[in-house]
Design an enzyme around this catalytic site. Structure first.
Site, short mmCIF file in Angstrom:
data_model
loop_
_atom_site.label_atom_id
_atom_site.label_comp_id
_atom_site.label_asym_id
_atom_site.label_seq_id
_atom_site.Cartn_x
_atom_site.Cartn_y
_atom_site.Cartn_z
N VAL A 204 0.83 -1.38 -0.15
CA VAL A 204 0.01 0.02 -0.05
C VAL A 204 0.85 1.38 -0.10
O VAL A 204 1.75 1.33 0.72
CB VAL A 204 -0.97 -0.07 1.25
N LYS A 205 0.57 2.30 -0.76
CA LYS A 205 1.33 3.53 -1.00
C LYS A 205 0.37 4.40 -0.58
O LYS A 205 -0.63 4.77 -0.56
CB LYS A 205 1.79 3.81 -2.28
N THR A 206 0.78 5.39 0.69
CA THR A 206 0.11 6.17 1.30
C THR A 206 0.97 7.45 1.73
O THR A 206 2.20 7.58 1.46
CB THR A 206 -0.79 5.72 2.52
#
Length: 240
Positions: A204-206
């Protein structure tokens, strides 16, 4: 049944305990097959478990922006210093020499341009899995608009990408898009990152936020930070 109003606030994130990786160095992905693990071992450093992605996919919604006017001049010379290149297929094919031996995380969705107030309304699949494999991608990136008008369609795109990725051992990076109306709060990122992981995203990229250690602990797969806490560049690169 649980709902947004009735849920009890989470309290114990186990910050004093490390996640059990089950024999594979990438969090939460010990139960994937050999091909998936091989690609993940290209994306993440097996010794440190970290990665530094050089993302230059901004042009697909923003056009040329400061520092990214000429990708062949600004990005190609930096490629050797990154762990992973994250970009669109058009940018990779036209501006990155095929002799650059770096894993690629290929942008696999399209969205409405910045000319629209809500970019989520134009979200959809941007390429098929065979195209990603032809380009020797180590992962594909799917933009997800949790809380936006296009939430349902973007999450559908994520689920279908995970199905196809699992078939070919290709990890899917779920990207938490934050539109103009979405607050960058700890509570939002706790929700968005966990949701993408539970729908099958391998990574996940956040964005960085207050109490980020809680966001990382509650997400059962690795998180790649977009930007991050402001610090001197050399120190940030040392931590990567």
């Amino acid at each position: 049944m649980a709902d947004a109003q009735g849920n009890k606030a989470a309290r114990d994130y186990g910050l004093d305990r490390s996640a059990d990786r089950g024999g594979f160095f990438v969090k939460g992905l010990n139960n994937t097959d050999w091909g998936m693990k091989n690609r993940l071992s290209r994306l993440f450093n097996p010794q440190s478990g970290h990665t530094m992605m050089l993302a230059f996919d901004h042009g697909y919604i923003m056009g040329p922006t400061a520092g990214l006017e000429r990708l062949d001049l600004s990005i190609a010379p930096l490629a050797e210093y990154a762990d992973v290149l994250m970009a669109t297929r058009g940018a990779i094919r036209s501006c990155i020499p095929p002799t650059v031996n770096k894993p690629v995380c290929l942008r696999a969705t399209h969205d409405a341009s910045v000319l629209f107030d809500d970019m989520s309304t134009g979200s959809g699949s941007g390429l098929d899995i065979e195209e990603a494999l032809r380009m020797n991608a180590a992962a594909i990136a799917i933009q997800c608009f949790v809380g936006g008008a296009g939430e349902r369609d973007s999450l559908e795109a994520l689920c279908r990408a995970v199905d196809r990725g699992n078939r070919y051992g290709l990890p899917v990076l779920g990207v938490t898009a934050v539109g103009k109306e979405m607050a960058r709060t700890t509570q939002y990122f706790l929700l968005a990152t966990r949701l993408l992981a539970e729908l099958g995203a391998s990574i996940v990229k956040t964005y960085y936020c207050d109490d980020f250690e809680k966001v990382a602990a509650a997400c059962p797969v690795p998180i790649v930070i977009a930007g991050g806490k402001k610090m001197p560049e050399r120190e940030a690169l040392t931590m990567a």
